[in-house]
Design a protein around this motif. Structure first.
Motif, short mmCIF file in Angstrom:
data_model
loop_
_atom_site.label_atom_id
_atom_site.label_comp_id
_atom_site.label_asym_id
_atom_site.label_seq_id
_atom_site.Cartn_x
_atom_site.Cartn_y
_atom_site.Cartn_z
N THR A 132 35.80 -6.25 32.17
CA THR A 132 37.01 -5.85 31.85
C THR A 132 37.33 -4.38 32.34
O THR A 132 36.37 -3.78 32.53
CB THR A 132 37.19 -5.80 30.08
OG1 THR A 132 38.27 -5.83 29.83
CG2 THR A 132 36.27 -5.00 29.53
N GLY A 145 40.76 -8.84 32.90
CA GLY A 145 40.20 -7.88 33.27
C GLY A 145 40.76 -6.50 34.14
O GLY A 145 40.01 -5.55 34.43
N GLU A 199 44.13 -14.74 32.94
CA GLU A 199 43.85 -14.94 31.47
C GLU A 199 43.90 -13.20 31.10
O GLU A 199 43.36 -13.01 30.38
CB GLU A 199 42.66 -15.31 30.90
CG GLU A 199 42.19 -16.67 31.35
CD GLU A 199 40.89 -17.14 31.39
OE1 GLU A 199 39.88 -16.11 30.96
OE2 GLU A 199 40.44 -18.33 31.29
N TYR A 243 43.20 -5.45 21.64
CA TYR A 243 42.23 -5.61 20.86
C TYR A 243 42.12 -4.76 19.45
O TYR A 243 41.31 -5.25 18.67
CB TYR A 243 40.80 -4.93 21.78
CG TYR A 243 40.57 -6.02 22.97
CD1 TYR A 243 40.03 -7.11 22.80
CD2 TYR A 243 40.96 -5.38 24.30
CE1 TYR A 243 40.02 -8.01 24.01
CE2 TYR A 243 41.04 -6.47 25.26
CZ TYR A 243 40.45 -7.45 25.06
OH TYR A 243 40.19 -8.35 26.20
#
Ligand SMILES: Cc1ncc(COP(=O)(O)O)c(C=O)c1O
Lengths: 82, 448
Positions: B218, B256, B304, B401
């Motif tokens: 990431t 990422g 993704e 996040y």
């Protein structure tokens, strides 16, 4: 409380301390207060002067004033009490 | 006589060094509104602190990413990485824009179904899929990305028992020239484990190999690492085709991509170092197109992408609680946003700015959150103007996040709002209350 006698205050907001060689920058109100201190005014006189000229209440100013004085002490711009 | 505008007196030592650890003394940015709505108004209406998501920025960022890839490659499919932000309103926005779902747990899987995603459009990743989760995913025809051999055998057993043919991909880890190498997930490329897993899948009649997956890490700042990874997956696809005459349907490059946040200890700000979507797209699509894969059967490119899509759309609005001098004379400003609400502050130097005009004088400042803990530091050292108690601050680029990894501590998690493209505001997650927690707690009889 005595401001060091030999420091140089410029209108543009700079202070030079010849004993240490350090320079400082202040905002305009900081210059004003430092000048008042150097002229020998005490806290009461300075407070009266400031709250008359600026949109500020007494307790907020006092809070800020003590903080400012602490910074002057930290930078050794105030002479040790005799 | 009209009184003058007051500003508190300040004095700073002038240091010779151009910039010190508190950063350069430049112009002070302010963020006074989010998509035209004043911060003061938002905080007045929904409380402080407050999370706000800009639909406008979310859409613009998605469209930029989509554009970067689809102009370079014929078949591109994004899958929203649920763990990055799984508030249903956010997920639904991405699904509306055409994203499938990428999930890593039964909870996330069920959320995707509830959000209206077709089972066959769900990618199921991660090392922790229970038998129950897998059964559901197999029944729904979801894309199951196998992480380890134990899981592969469980799937093969289930497939036989259920008389279904699960659609599988394997997650591949590999050396792409970057450090650290994430070798704990999936099967390794260099030591032949990935090839071995692929052969076992191909030799089992009850499962169908449909894809190849990798997620190399990431916040990857080197697009070339993606080029290497895409090339290695393409190479596996070619080998499978040669040996079994079997065409891989998709190559999934995972997430990422870096967002423009600045990593702790980084010399330059993230806004200067973060590659663009075009840079990543160029590296990945070149590797696929220049590979030996038959151009008539180019696999779909799955992405993704998480943080790079949502970070910029998220804001955290807060309020100054107090100013203090630390023992060494440094200023500290205490705000109502703690590190528990800003989990990413453990690895980012988050940008924090005032929400109203301030003096242009700044001081070396440490910004603390309100938690009664020493680790609660939002910024250890920043050149910051003097704010007064009650002034507002904005931390931007926090969409990724934080709304999933947040920790409840001392008090409640606040409202999360969405600002739609017409400038209307909607609560998308209500602030918690004492009741939220009491509902879950049980006091044993003898303590009542
Ligand atoms: C398998 C997988 N895909 C996608 C993502 C999203 O990554 P990012 O937010 O870095 O784009 C993650 C995050 O850890 C992941 O583990």
């Amino acid at each position: 409380m005595n401001i060091k006698k030999d420091i140089a205050i410029s209108d543009s907001g700079f202070v030079f301390d010849p004993t240490t060689g350090e320079s400082y920058s202040l905002n305009p109100i900081g210059v004003e207060i430092l000048t008042l201190l150097k002229e020998g005014n005490d806290q009461q006189e300075i407070t009266d002067f400031i709250i008359q000229r600026y949109e500020i209440d007494k307790s907020t100013f006092e809070n800020n004033y003590y903080d400012f004085i602490n910074m002057l002490k930290k930078f050794n711009l105030i002479e040790a009490e005799a | 006589m009209k009184k003058q505008k007051y500003e508190r007196p300040i004095i700073n030592r002038i240091s010779i060094a151009v910039s010190n650890k508190f950063g350069p003394k430049g112009k002070i940015d302010i963020i006074s509104d989010i998509d035209g709505i004043p911060v003061k108004e938002l905080v007045g209406k929904y409380g402080s602190p407050l999370y706000a998501i800009s639909e406008k920025t979310l859409r613009e960022t998605y469209n930029r990413a989509k554009q970067a890839f689809s102009t370079r490659y014929p078949k591109v499919q994004f899958a929203w990485s649920y763990k990055t932000n799984y508030l249903n309103a956010v997920c639904k926005l991405y699904h509306k824009l055409g994203s499938w779902a990428e999930v890593v747990s039964g909870f996330e899987y069920d959320k995707a179904i509830d959000n209206g995603v077709q089972g066959s459009n769900i990618i199921f990743n991660g090392p922790d899929k229970s038998e129950e989760d897998l059964t559901k995913a197999i029944k729904n025809g979801s894309l199951i990305h196998v992480d380890h051999f134990d899981e592969l055998y469980m799937i093969m057993d289930l497939a036989e028992k259920m008389e279904e043919t699960p659609k599988l991909a394997i997650r591949v880890n590999m050396d792409t020239g970057i450090y650290p190498q994430w070798d704990r997930f999936g099967f390794n490329y260099e030591n032949g484990e990935a090839w071995n897993a692929l052969n076992r899948i191909m030799l089992n009649e009850n499962v169908d190999l449909v894809g190849l997956h990798t997620h190399i890490g990431t916040y990857i700042l080197t697009p070339n690492a993606y080029g290497v990874a895409a090339y290695k997956l393409a190479e596996l696809a070619v080998r499978i085709d040669k040996k079994y005459n079997h065409k891989i349907k998709y190559i999934d490059m995972g997430g990422g991509f870096a967002s423009k946040n600045t990593l702790k200890g980084a010399y330059l700000p993230g806004t200067d170092t973060c590659p663009s979507f075009d840079d990543y797209a160029e590296a990945i699509t070149n590797a696929l197109i220049n590979s030996e894969i038959d151009p008539e059967h180019l696999p779909t490119l799955f992405l993704e992408t998480g943080r790079a899509l949502i970070d910029d759309a998220g804001y955290l609005l807060g309020t100054v609680l107090a100013n203090k001098r630390l023992a060494d004379g440094r200023r500290s400003t205490i705000i109502d946003i703690g590190v528990n609400m800003l989990f990413t502050s453990f690895w980012y130097e988050h940008n924090i700015v005032p929400a109203q005009e301030t003096t242009h004088h700044t001081e070396d400042t440490t910004i603390y959150g309100p938690l009664c803990m020493n680790i609660d530091v939002i910024r250890a050292a920043i050149q910051f103007p003097l704010l007064n108690k009650g002034d507002n601050v904005v931390i931007n680029r926090i969409g990724a996040y934080n709304m999933t990894q947040w920790l409840q501590f001392i008090t409640f998690r606040p409202n999360v709002i969405l600002i739609d493209t017409e400038g209307n505001t909607h609560i998308i997650r209500e602030n918690e209350t004492k009741k939220t927690f009491e509902q879950l707690e049980r006091v044993p009889e003898y303590l009542r």
